[in-house]
Design a protein around this motif. Structure first.
Motif, PDB file in Angstrom:
ATOM      1  N   ALA A   8      22.701 -49.102 -33.169  1.00 14.91           N
ATOM      2  CA  ALA A   8      22.012 -47.953 -32.553  1.00 14.91           C
ATOM      3  C   ALA A   8      23.021 -46.966 -31.966  1.00 14.91           C
ATOM      4  O   ALA A   8      22.842 -45.748 -32.094  1.00 14.91           O
ATOM      5  CB  ALA A   8      21.038 -48.433 -31.477  1.00 14.91           C
ATOM      6  N   HIS A  22      25.850 -46.260 -33.100  1.00 15.48           N
ATOM      7  CA  HIS A  22      26.440 -45.524 -34.223  1.00 15.48           C
ATOM      8  C   HIS A  22      25.370 -44.769 -35.036  1.00 15.48           C
ATOM      9  O   HIS A  22      25.653 -44.242 -36.102  1.00 15.48           O
ATOM     10  CB  HIS A  22      27.204 -46.483 -35.138  1.00 15.48           C
ATOM     11  N   ARG A  23      24.146 -44.760 -34.510  1.00 13.04           N
ATOM     12  CA  ARG A  23      22.995 -44.097 -35.166  1.00 13.04           C
ATOM     13  C   ARG A  23      22.722 -44.674 -36.557  1.00 13.04           C
ATOM     14  O   ARG A  23      22.400 -43.930 -37.489  1.00 13.04           O
ATOM     15  CB  ARG A  23      23.190 -42.595 -35.213  1.00 13.04           C
TER      16      ARG A  23
END
Length: 181
Positions: free
Chosen positions: A36, A38-39
């Motif tokens: 999350a 690091h998207r």
């Protein structure tokens, strides 16, 4: 774990940080918080294993179109494989380009493949098993592919190709593939 960007935007190599002693080691292969941060995708809905018997076999290059487009994370759990991604995203600055990662069960590394990228691999030894995590369930009506030996990809497989399925031999060339929206 380390999340290392590849040359295709949104693609990453995922490496383990091993904590070990004389008994062996422990390593995290996935962490929702890290992904999350690091998207990256954090929801995996299907997991599969691929077994390939012969060194030099090529599988792919496969993908799923929307609405079944998927993120994949692939890891060698036995043996070694030369993994290839092809960017098929409409408007992408790296459209049609390949990037590669050699997956190795001993190294415990993985490749994170974003939606809109085709994926395939060549086995670098006999008896290779790959573990796949998918963000979407398999939907055969939305599957597609690119011929793995298309010269327009400017990718050279590291070994002579000893096996290629009839299905993969019939895949279209990159020039005949519609970009993924």
């Amino acid at each position: 774990m380390k999340i290392l960007p590849l040359s295709i935007e949104g693609a990453f190599e995922v490496r383990l940080d091993r904590l070990g002693d004389r008994r062996g080691y422990f390593g995290r292969v996935y962490c929702e918080d890290t992904f999350a941060a690091h998207r990256l995708n954090t929801r995996w809905v299907q997991a599969n294993i691929s077994y390939t018997q012969a060194k030099g076999t090529v599988r792919g290059l496969h993908f799923q179109r929307p609405p079944a487009a998927e993120v994949k994370m692939v890891r060698a759990i036995r043996g070694r494989a030369h993994d290839v991604l092809v960017d098929l995203r409409a408007g992408s600055s790296t459209f049609g380009q390949c990037c590669t990662v050699d997956l190795d069960a001993d190294a415990k590394n993985a490749v994170y493949i974003p939606t809109g990228c085709a994926h395939g691999f060549q086995t670098l030894c006999d008896d290779v098993e790959l573990h796949y995590s998918h963000s979407h369930v398999y939907a055969p009506e939305y599957e597609g592919g690119v011929h793995p030996q298309d010269t327009a990809l400017r990718h050279q497989w590291p070994l002579p190709v000893v096996q290629l399925s009839d299905r993969d031999q019939a895949l279209p060339l990159l020039a005949d593939c519609e970009p993924i929206q």
